[in-house]
Design a protein around this motif. Structure first.
Motif, PDB file in Angstrom:
ATOM      1  N   LEU A   1       0.827  -1.203   0.000  1.00  0.00           N
ATOM      2  CA  LEU A   1       0.000   0.000   0.000  1.00  0.00           C
ATOM      3  C   LEU A   1       0.863   1.255   0.000  1.00  0.00           C
ATOM      4  O   LEU A   1       0.544   2.240  -0.670  1.00  0.00           O
ATOM      5  CB  LEU A   1      -0.945  -0.016   1.206  1.00  0.00           C
ATOM      6  CG  LEU A   1      -2.068  -1.057   1.164  1.00  0.00           C
ATOM      7  CD1 LEU A   1      -2.899  -0.996   2.439  1.00  0.00           C
ATOM      8  CD2 LEU A   1      -2.951  -0.857  -0.063  1.00  0.00           C
ATOM      9  N   ALA A   2       1.970   1.220   0.736  1.00  0.00           N
ATOM     10  CA  ALA A   2       2.899   2.349   0.721  1.00  0.00           C
ATOM     11  C   ALA A   2       3.516   2.520  -0.665  1.00  0.00           C
ATOM     12  O   ALA A   2       3.644   3.640  -1.170  1.00  0.00           O
ATOM     13  CB  ALA A   2       3.992   2.154   1.768  1.00  0.00           C
ATOM     14  N   ALA A   3       3.892   1.399  -1.286  1.00  0.00           N
ATOM     15  CA  ALA A   3       4.499   1.458  -2.619  1.00  0.00           C
ATOM     16  C   ALA A   3       3.526   2.034  -3.639  1.00  0.00           C
ATOM     17  O   ALA A   3       3.898   2.870  -4.480  1.00  0.00           O
ATOM     18  CB  ALA A   3       4.959   0.068  -3.048  1.00  0.00           C
ATOM     19  N   LEU A   4       2.274   1.601  -3.580  1.00  0.00           N
ATOM     20  CA  LEU A   4       1.289   2.098  -4.535  1.00  0.00           C
ATOM     21  C   LEU A   4       0.928   3.549  -4.244  1.00  0.00           C
ATOM     22  O   LEU A   4       0.733   4.346  -5.163  1.00  0.00           O
ATOM     23  CB  LEU A   4       0.041   1.219  -4.502  1.00  0.00           C
ATOM     24  CG  LEU A   4       0.223  -0.212  -5.028  1.00  0.00           C
ATOM     25  CD1 LEU A   4      -1.089  -0.971  -4.973  1.00  0.00           C
ATOM     26  CD2 LEU A   4       0.770  -0.203  -6.455  1.00  0.00           C
TER      27      LEU A   4
ATOM     28  N   PHE B   1       9.831   9.830   8.580  1.00  0.00           N
ATOM     29  CA  PHE B   1      11.051  10.419   8.013  1.00  0.00           C
ATOM     30  C   PHE B   1      11.773   9.416   7.118  1.00  0.00           C
ATOM     31  O   PHE B   1      12.236   9.764   6.024  1.00  0.00           O
ATOM     32  CB  PHE B   1      11.976  10.882   9.142  1.00  0.00           C
ATOM     33  CG  PHE B   1      13.333  11.310   8.680  1.00  0.00           C
ATOM     34  CD1 PHE B   1      13.527  12.556   8.116  1.00  0.00           C
ATOM     35  CD2 PHE B   1      14.424  10.460   8.800  1.00  0.00           C
ATOM     36  CE1 PHE B   1      14.787  12.955   7.678  1.00  0.00           C
ATOM     37  CE2 PHE B   1      15.680  10.848   8.365  1.00  0.00           C
ATOM     38  CZ  PHE B   1      15.862  12.106   7.798  1.00  0.00           C
ATOM     39  N   VAL B   2      11.854   8.168   7.567  1.00  0.00           N
ATOM     40  CA  VAL B   2      12.551   7.140   6.792  1.00  0.00           C
ATOM     41  C   VAL B   2      11.857   6.902   5.456  1.00  0.00           C
ATOM     42  O   VAL B   2      12.517   6.809   4.409  1.00  0.00           O
ATOM     43  CB  VAL B   2      12.634   5.823   7.592  1.00  0.00           C
ATOM     44  CG1 VAL B   2      13.090   4.670   6.712  1.00  0.00           C
ATOM     45  CG2 VAL B   2      13.582   5.982   8.771  1.00  0.00           C
ATOM     46  N   MET B   3      10.533   6.822   5.461  1.00  0.00           N
ATOM     47  CA  MET B   3       9.802   6.578   4.222  1.00  0.00           C
ATOM     48  C   MET B   3       9.983   7.729   3.237  1.00  0.00           C
ATOM     49  O   MET B   3      10.296   7.506   2.054  1.00  0.00           O
ATOM     50  CB  MET B   3       8.320   6.363   4.529  1.00  0.00           C
ATOM     51  CG  MET B   3       7.426   6.202   3.303  1.00  0.00           C
ATOM     52  SD  MET B   3       7.891   4.816   2.212  1.00  0.00           S
ATOM     53  CE  MET B   3       7.437   3.409   3.254  1.00  0.00           C
ATOM     54  N   ILE B   4       9.811   8.962   3.698  1.00  0.00           N
ATOM     55  CA  ILE B   4       9.974  10.112   2.802  1.00  0.00           C
ATOM     56  C   ILE B   4      11.420  10.208   2.315  1.00  0.00           C
ATOM     57  O   ILE B   4      11.681  10.443   1.133  1.00  0.00           O
ATOM     58  CB  ILE B   4       9.562  11.412   3.520  1.00  0.00           C
ATOM     59  CG1 ILE B   4       8.060  11.408   3.786  1.00  0.00           C
ATOM     60  CG2 ILE B   4       9.938  12.635   2.688  1.00  0.00           C
ATOM     61  CD1 ILE B   4       7.577  12.601   4.571  1.00  0.00           C
TER      62      ILE B   4
ATOM     63  N   GLY C   1      11.660   3.038  -3.596  1.00  0.00           N
ATOM     64  CA  GLY C   1      12.015   3.615  -2.297  1.00  0.00           C
ATOM     65  C   GLY C   1      11.063   3.188  -1.204  1.00  0.00           C
ATOM     66  O   GLY C   1      11.482   2.922  -0.066  1.00  0.00           O
ATOM     67  N   ALA C   2       9.768   3.097  -1.525  1.00  0.00           N
ATOM     68  CA  ALA C   2       8.779   2.705  -0.524  1.00  0.00           C
ATOM     69  C   ALA C   2       8.938   1.240  -0.126  1.00  0.00           C
ATOM     70  O   ALA C   2       8.870   0.892   1.059  1.00  0.00           O
ATOM     71  CB  ALA C   2       7.373   2.950  -1.063  1.00  0.00           C
TER      72      ALA C   2
END
Length: 315
Positions: A82-85, A160-163, A228-229
């Protein structure tokens, strides 16, 4: 993740990317090239862009049926995908605007002040879902009060890590085969643990067939955002968030080079690097593009090997 499904993903990605290239050429969906960059890039003018769209589609088309059948892992995998999409859609909007502006004019891309709030929203949702599921305590003794079931400081760290991961991998794109190869290597330590990481590696192999020098297609923001996600999500949920910048040293250096370049230019009016991100700096120093790409792959392979060793040696 069984080998046949990764093979299916690789072949589907290969087919969809090839089909996308044919359609893109027929419709003139080419990418402009910066005139102030390396002169060797001028010959890439008009190369189809947004090649991340078909390989992300291949990833989704294989993952979600597997997940619904109970063969795509547990809830951690759904959070990663879901984060990747979510991030991929943000990048896809940027890709769409770039292609449309070249065809009919209009808005060229999402501005940073427009893109960042969208990334922040997706990252926050990911963080509050992922923090309670993380493989190890993120900030020992400093997790903070629970907010929506997640330790507050842990959730802020993961935001922060995800962004940071999404933008670092995005800045790594720019040379033929560079980001696809780096992405594959960064994810390799986790392919036996995370089905989404394994499937993305397979999808990237299908894409790399066409993106290897001389590239017939460029990735665009949808692909880089999704990579990245997945990298951030997989390292948080299956390994250790602190190992991500070790394996992804090249993306970290890429984003830092941009930050340094902008800050130095605002302060002095001069450039610290000949061009940022840093891979273009080395090109302008005279390194052939393929040398930069392969050397950055080698560095990533070494750092991935170190990450693998750290994962194996951790209690």
């Amino acid at each position: 993740m069984s080998v046949p499904w990764t093979l299916v993903t690789a072949l589907l990605s290969w087919f969809l990317v090839g089909l996308f290239i044919r359609v893109s050429k027929a419709r003139g969906w080419g990418q402009p090239v910066r005139k102030d960059g390396p002169q060797t890039h001028l010959q890439k003018e008009g190369t189809p862009t947004a090649g991340g769209v078909p390989f992300v589609l291949a990833l989704a088309l294989v993952f979600f049926p597997l997940y619904l059948m109970g063969r795509g892992g547990d809830g951690r995998e759904l959070v990663i995908m879901l984060a990747a999409l979510g991030m991929g859609v943000i990048g896809g909007i940027d890709d769409f605007l770039k292609v449309r502006s070249r065809m009919v004019g209009g808005k060229k891309e999402l501005l940073a002040r427009e893109k960042f709030p969208l990334q922040l929203l997706v990252a926050l949702v990911f963080a509050f879902l992922a923090a309670p599921l993380a493989s190890h305590e993120l900030l020992p003794g400093l997790g903070g009060p629970l907010v929506l079931g997640a330790p507050l400081w842990d959730a802020l760290l993961l935001t922060f890590v995800m962004i940071g991961s999404v933008n670092a991998f995005n800045f790594t794109d720019g040379l033929d085969g560079l980001l696809a190869g780096v992405g594959i290597l960064v994810l390799l330590p986790l392919v036996a643990l995370s089905p989404s990481a394994a499937l993305l590696v397979a999808a990237l192999l299908g894409y790399l067939w066409f993106n290897a020098s001389p590239a017939r297609v460029f990735m665009g923001d949808m692909g880089s955002h999704a990579i990245g996600a997945v990298a951030a999500g997989a390292y948080v949920l299956y390994a250790d968030v602190w190992l991500l910048p070790v394996a992804a040293l090249i993306p970290v250096v890429a984003v830092l080079s941009v930050v340094i370049q902008v800050a130095y230019f605002k302060r002095t009016g001069k450039r610290f690097f000949r061009m940022a991100p840093i891979h273009h700096h080395f090109e302008l120093l005279g390194w052939p593009e393929t040398h930069v790409t392969v050397r950055f792959w080698v560095i990533t392979a070494v750092m991935t090997a170190l990450t693998w060793w750290l994962l194996g040696g951790r209690p």
